[in-house]
Design a protein around this motif. Structure first.
Motif: not given
Ligand SMILES: Nc1ncnc2c1ncn2[C@@H]1O[C@H](COP(=O)(O)OP(=O)(O)O)[C@@H](O)[C@H]1O
Ligand SMILES: Cc1cn([C@H]2C[C@H](O)[C@@H](COP(=O)(O)OP(=O)(O)O)O2)c(=O)[nH]c1=O
Length: 203
Positions: A9-10, A134, A139, A144, A150
């Motif tokens: 994510s990100g 992020l 989020a 997250q 992370s």
């Protein structure tokens, strides 16, 4: 042609899918962009339930969405001759449910009958880089929110990537730490161009 884009994510999945699709369309390809959770009925359930349902039940729900997505959206578009790009696919299924402590071997089995993408792109970036992105973006989910998420996600992705390579998936790892999104997308586009040029890839 079927391409999946995954990564922590990100890392930039949604941004890169957007740029890549634009580049392919500009090059004359017919492109269908999709994502998981899908827009189908099970994907809708996934979105509604990710914050409250956990563990094996959520893993099965995401796998059910993937099989339904594959049969009802991905395959039909590929059969029409479109290039299908999905934002998240099998690798996300091998990674995200590990946050709930699910055994990777169970996740592998759950996804064992899903069609393999022609190219499984894994976007890679350091935990510090993605957690900064992020914070800026915000989020999207409970996975997250915990400190160190992370780091954990990058670790789970490394393990999932090794498993995919071991199983013979065509995996492309792309470093997204320093490159701007347009450059990441063009590196992937260049790789796909070699597929389009191959006589067996476009019957
Ligand atoms: N290569 C990149 N370099 C710098 N920032 C990026 C890059 N790719 C994406 N971003 C930014 O990082 C944030 C997360 O990107 P996003 O595409 O939402 O990631 P993901 O879909 O993987 O969670 C967004 O604010 C986006 O503009
Ligand atoms: C495909 C998939 C998604 N997910 C979850 C992770 C996210 O909460 C959500 C997808 O949200 P998304 O908006 O794609 O997250 P981000 O842009 O931050 O990467 O679905 C799973 O838990 N398992 C899966 O197999």
């Amino acid at each position: 042609m079927f391409v999946s884009i995954d990564g922590p994510s990100g890392a930039g999945k949604t941004t890169i899918v957007h740029h890549l699709a634009q580049m392919l369309v500009a090059g004359g390809e017919n492109v269908h962009v999709t994502a998981e959770p899908s827009k189908g009925p099970i994907g809708k359930l996934c979105r509604e339930l990710t914050e409250t349902v956990t563990g094996h039940a959520l893993a099965c729900l995401y796998a059910a969405d993937r099989y339904h997505h594959m049969e009802n959206e991905i395959r039909p578009f590929i059969e029409e001759g479109q290039t299908v790009i999905t934002d998240r696919f099998i690798p996300s299924g091998l990674v995200m449910q590990r946050f709930d402590g699910i055994d990777p071997a169970f996740l592998w089995q759950l996804n064992a009958e899903v069609d393999r993408p022609d190219l499984a792109v894994i976007l890679e970036a350091d935990p510090e880089v993605i957690s900064e992105r992020l914070v800026e973006r915000g989020a999207h989910n409970r996975f997250q929110l915990s400190p160190g998420s992370s780091h954990a996600e990058v670790h789970f992705y490394r393990q999932a990537t090794e498993r995919l390579i071991q199983a013979g998936f065509d995996v492309m790892r792309v470093d997204c730490n320093e490159r701007p999104p347009e450059q990441v997308a063009s590196v992937i586009r260049d790789r796909l161009t070699t597929f389009f040029a191959s006589p067996t890839s476009n019957p």
